[in-house]
Design a protein around this motif. Sequence first.
Motif, mmCIF file in Angstrom:
data_model
loop_
_atom_site.group_PDB
_atom_site.id
_atom_site.type_symbol
_atom_site.label_atom_id
_atom_site.label_comp_id
_atom_site.label_asym_id
_atom_site.label_seq_id
_atom_site.Cartn_x
_atom_site.Cartn_y
_atom_site.Cartn_z
ATOM 1 N N LYS A 180 0.823 -1.211 0.000
ATOM 2 C CA LYS A 180 0.000 0.000 0.000
ATOM 3 C C LYS A 180 0.855 1.259 0.000
ATOM 4 C CE LYS A 180 -3.779 2.274 2.489
ATOM 5 N NZ LYS A 180 -4.696 2.203 3.669
ATOM 6 N N LEU A 181 1.915 1.276 0.810
ATOM 7 C CA LEU A 181 2.764 2.460 0.874
ATOM 8 C C LEU A 181 3.502 2.697 -0.441
ATOM 9 C CD1 LEU A 181 4.363 2.380 4.443
ATOM 10 C CD2 LEU A 181 2.663 3.980 3.551
ATOM 11 N N ALA A 182 3.860 1.616 -1.129
ATOM 12 C CA ALA A 182 4.549 1.751 -2.414
ATOM 13 C C ALA A 182 3.666 2.441 -3.441
ATOM 14 C CB ALA A 182 4.988 0.389 -2.926
ATOM 15 N N ALA A 183 2.371 2.208 -3.335
ATOM 16 C CA ALA A 183 1.427 2.866 -4.242
ATOM 17 C C ALA A 183 1.161 4.305 -3.810
ATOM 18 C CB ALA A 183 0.124 2.072 -4.290
ATOM 19 N N LEU A 184 1.055 4.516 -2.499
ATOM 20 C CA LEU A 184 0.709 5.841 -1.994
ATOM 21 C C LEU A 184 1.855 6.843 -2.084
ATOM 22 C CD1 LEU A 184 -1.335 4.930 1.226
ATOM 23 C CD2 LEU A 184 -2.232 5.846 -0.931
ATOM 24 N N LYS A 185 3.109 6.355 -2.104
ATOM 25 C CA LYS A 185 4.255 7.267 -2.032
ATOM 26 C C LYS A 185 4.454 8.092 -3.298
ATOM 27 C CE LYS A 185 7.848 4.046 -3.636
ATOM 28 N NZ LYS A 185 9.131 3.384 -3.288
ATOM 29 N N CYS A 186 3.845 7.707 -4.390
ATOM 30 C CA CYS A 186 4.010 8.423 -5.655
ATOM 31 C C CYS A 186 3.295 9.771 -5.593
ATOM 32 C CB CYS A 186 3.468 7.584 -6.810
ATOM 33 S SG CYS A 186 3.793 8.313 -8.420
ATOM 34 N N GLN A 187 4.047 10.849 -5.779
ATOM 35 C CA GLN A 187 3.510 12.205 -5.729
ATOM 36 C C GLN A 187 3.577 12.843 -7.112
ATOM 37 O OE1 GLN A 187 2.458 13.352 -2.493
ATOM 38 N NE2 GLN A 187 2.857 11.192 -2.038
ATOM 39 N N PRO A 208 25.960 10.261 -3.198
ATOM 40 C CA PRO A 208 27.015 9.362 -2.718
ATOM 41 C C PRO A 208 26.822 9.021 -1.234
ATOM 42 C CG PRO A 208 27.964 11.094 -4.058
ATOM 43 C CD PRO A 208 26.523 11.461 -3.858
ATOM 44 N N GLY A 209 26.868 7.715 -0.936
ATOM 45 C CA GLY A 209 26.689 7.262 0.439
ATOM 46 C C GLY A 209 25.256 6.944 0.802
ATOM 47 N N PHE A 210 24.296 7.404 -0.001
ATOM 48 C CA PHE A 210 22.883 7.095 0.235
ATOM 49 C C PHE A 210 22.522 5.826 -0.540
ATOM 50 C CE2 PHE A 210 20.594 11.199 1.639
ATOM 51 C CZ PHE A 210 21.709 11.661 2.324
ATOM 52 N N ASP A 211 21.837 4.900 0.110
ATOM 53 C CA ASP A 211 21.380 3.701 -0.583
ATOM 54 C C ASP A 211 20.030 3.904 -1.266
ATOM 55 O OD1 ASP A 211 23.603 2.194 0.051
ATOM 56 O OD2 ASP A 211 22.740 1.358 1.869
ATOM 57 N N ASP A 212 19.250 4.874 -0.789
ATOM 58 C CA ASP A 212 17.977 5.148 -1.449
ATOM 59 C C ASP A 212 18.188 6.186 -2.560
ATOM 60 O OD1 ASP A 212 18.022 5.856 1.639
ATOM 61 O OD2 ASP A 212 17.502 7.702 0.584
ATOM 62 N N THR A 213 17.311 6.177 -3.533
ATOM 63 C CA THR A 213 17.404 7.088 -4.674
ATOM 64 C C THR A 213 16.060 7.781 -4.866
ATOM 65 O OG1 THR A 213 16.858 5.229 -6.150
ATOM 66 C CG2 THR A 213 19.188 5.772 -5.868
ATOM 67 N N LEU A 214 16.055 8.802 -5.700
ATOM 68 C CA LEU A 214 14.822 9.535 -5.998
ATOM 69 C C LEU A 214 14.514 9.391 -7.478
ATOM 70 C CD1 LEU A 214 12.683 11.560 -4.748
ATOM 71 C CD2 LEU A 214 14.039 13.359 -5.857
ATOM 72 N N ARG A 215 13.307 8.943 -7.766
ATOM 73 C CA ARG A 215 12.867 8.787 -9.153
ATOM 74 C C ARG A 215 11.895 9.901 -9.515
ATOM 75 N NH1 ARG A 215 11.234 2.484 -9.571
ATOM 76 N NH2 ARG A 215 10.285 3.247 -11.504
ATOM 77 N N VAL A 216 12.114 10.504 -10.677
ATOM 78 C CA VAL A 216 11.257 11.579 -11.169
ATOM 79 C C VAL A 216 10.924 11.285 -12.628
ATOM 80 C CG1 VAL A 216 11.070 14.042 -11.674
ATOM 81 C CG2 VAL A 216 12.266 13.286 -9.603
ATOM 82 N N ILE A 226 9.046 18.849 0.443
ATOM 83 C CA ILE A 226 10.292 19.318 1.038
ATOM 84 C C ILE A 226 11.368 18.237 1.021
ATOM 85 C CG2 ILE A 226 9.544 18.699 3.380
ATOM 86 C CD1 ILE A 226 11.749 21.694 2.289
ATOM 87 N N HIS A 227 10.964 16.954 1.202
ATOM 88 C CA HIS A 227 11.940 15.866 1.226
ATOM 89 C C HIS A 227 12.560 15.637 -0.155
ATOM 90 C CE1 HIS A 227 10.571 15.132 5.260
ATOM 91 N NE2 HIS A 227 9.340 14.901 4.838
ATOM 92 N N ALA A 228 11.727 15.647 -1.187
ATOM 93 C CA ALA A 228 12.246 15.479 -2.545
ATOM 94 C C ALA A 228 13.145 16.640 -2.934
ATOM 95 C CB ALA A 228 11.087 15.334 -3.530
ATOM 96 N N VAL A 287 6.891 11.596 -8.831
ATOM 97 C CA VAL A 287 8.128 11.650 -8.056
ATOM 98 C C VAL A 287 7.977 10.765 -6.828
ATOM 99 C CG1 VAL A 287 7.326 13.787 -6.952
ATOM 100 C CG2 VAL A 287 9.731 13.143 -6.808
ATOM 101 N N PHE A 288 8.984 9.941 -6.569
ATOM 102 C CA PHE A 288 8.934 9.100 -5.377
ATOM 103 C C PHE A 288 10.326 8.577 -5.044
ATOM 104 C CE2 PHE A 288 7.811 6.543 -9.051
ATOM 105 C CZ PHE A 288 8.574 5.391 -8.934
ATOM 106 N N LEU A 289 10.545 8.325 -3.768
ATOM 107 C CA LEU A 289 11.792 7.732 -3.307
ATOM 108 C C LEU A 289 11.789 6.240 -3.569
ATOM 109 C CD1 LEU A 289 12.274 9.728 -0.029
ATOM 110 C CD2 LEU A 289 14.013 9.493 -1.803
ATOM 111 N N HIS A 290 12.962 5.723 -3.955
ATOM 112 C CA HIS A 290 13.114 4.310 -4.262
ATOM 113 C C HIS A 290 13.925 3.660 -3.141
ATOM 114 C CE1 HIS A 290 13.039 1.085 -7.375
ATOM 115 N NE2 HIS A 290 14.071 0.648 -6.662
ATOM 116 N N CYS A 291 13.542 2.461 -2.761
ATOM 117 C CA CYS A 291 14.155 1.800 -1.608
ATOM 118 C C CYS A 291 15.615 1.429 -1.884
ATOM 119 C CB CYS A 291 13.360 0.566 -1.205
ATOM 120 S SG CYS A 291 13.575 -0.840 -2.309
ATOM 121 N N ALA A 292 16.305 0.972 -0.823
ATOM 122 C CA ALA A 292 17.754 0.789 -0.845
ATOM 123 C C ALA A 292 18.217 -0.583 -1.332
ATOM 124 C CB ALA A 292 18.309 1.029 0.564
#
Length: 216
Positions: free
Chosen positions: A27-34, A112-120, A39-41, A154-159
């Motif tokens: 559910k969260l994977a579907a809801l996280k798409c903005q 660099p150093g972050f395992d999560d990424t941002l998809r746009v 501010i976080h993105a 736009v949404f954050l992608h897991c690590a």
Amino acid sequence: MNDFSVNPDFVITEESSLRGLFQETHKLAALKCQDSLDIHAQNFIRRSPFLCIGTQNMDGRADVSPRGDPVGFVRILDERTLAIPDRPGNNRLDSLVNILANPSVGLLFVIPGFDDTLRVNGQAVLVTDPDILESMRVNDRTPKIAIVVKITEVFLHCAKAFRRSHLWDPSHFQDRAEMPSLMNIILDQTTGAPSDSAEMRKLDDGLEDEYKTTMY
């Protein structure tokens, strides 16, 4: 190496067959798409010195291109609009020509150093607006063009991918010397690399000198 062909009995051609192989989307994977940058993105993009941009022309030819610059090189014009400078490269212009034919683009922001990424994802245009370009000046060099992206997703992608690959773990770094240099490989693939190691070293040094003078 023998030519490989896929057994058609094992080719998936329908979405229903594909989804039948996996559990339902969390559910969260579907809801996280903005549809805009919260501010976080925005903070993620301002920290990122590197992204990959995926494009495709109208004939379906796909391309992924790396883009890198000082931290925060992508300009946030508003909550739904980004601007990416186009720096000097090899002048193939693959991504730019694709955008002219098909404006749909996908961006992957990396820190660099972050395992999560941002998809746009969004729709891109190529612009020469002096105000935008001047804001992207580096080392007294202004880009000739910028890619302006109107955001649709736009949404954050897991690590998981970065952790499986141990991308930032120095104990998993590979020795670049175990493969030929970039110049050596390109010459092997085209006109032929010189057999004389001193001549090859001279060509490698020339490429490094070109990096220093043409980066911006």
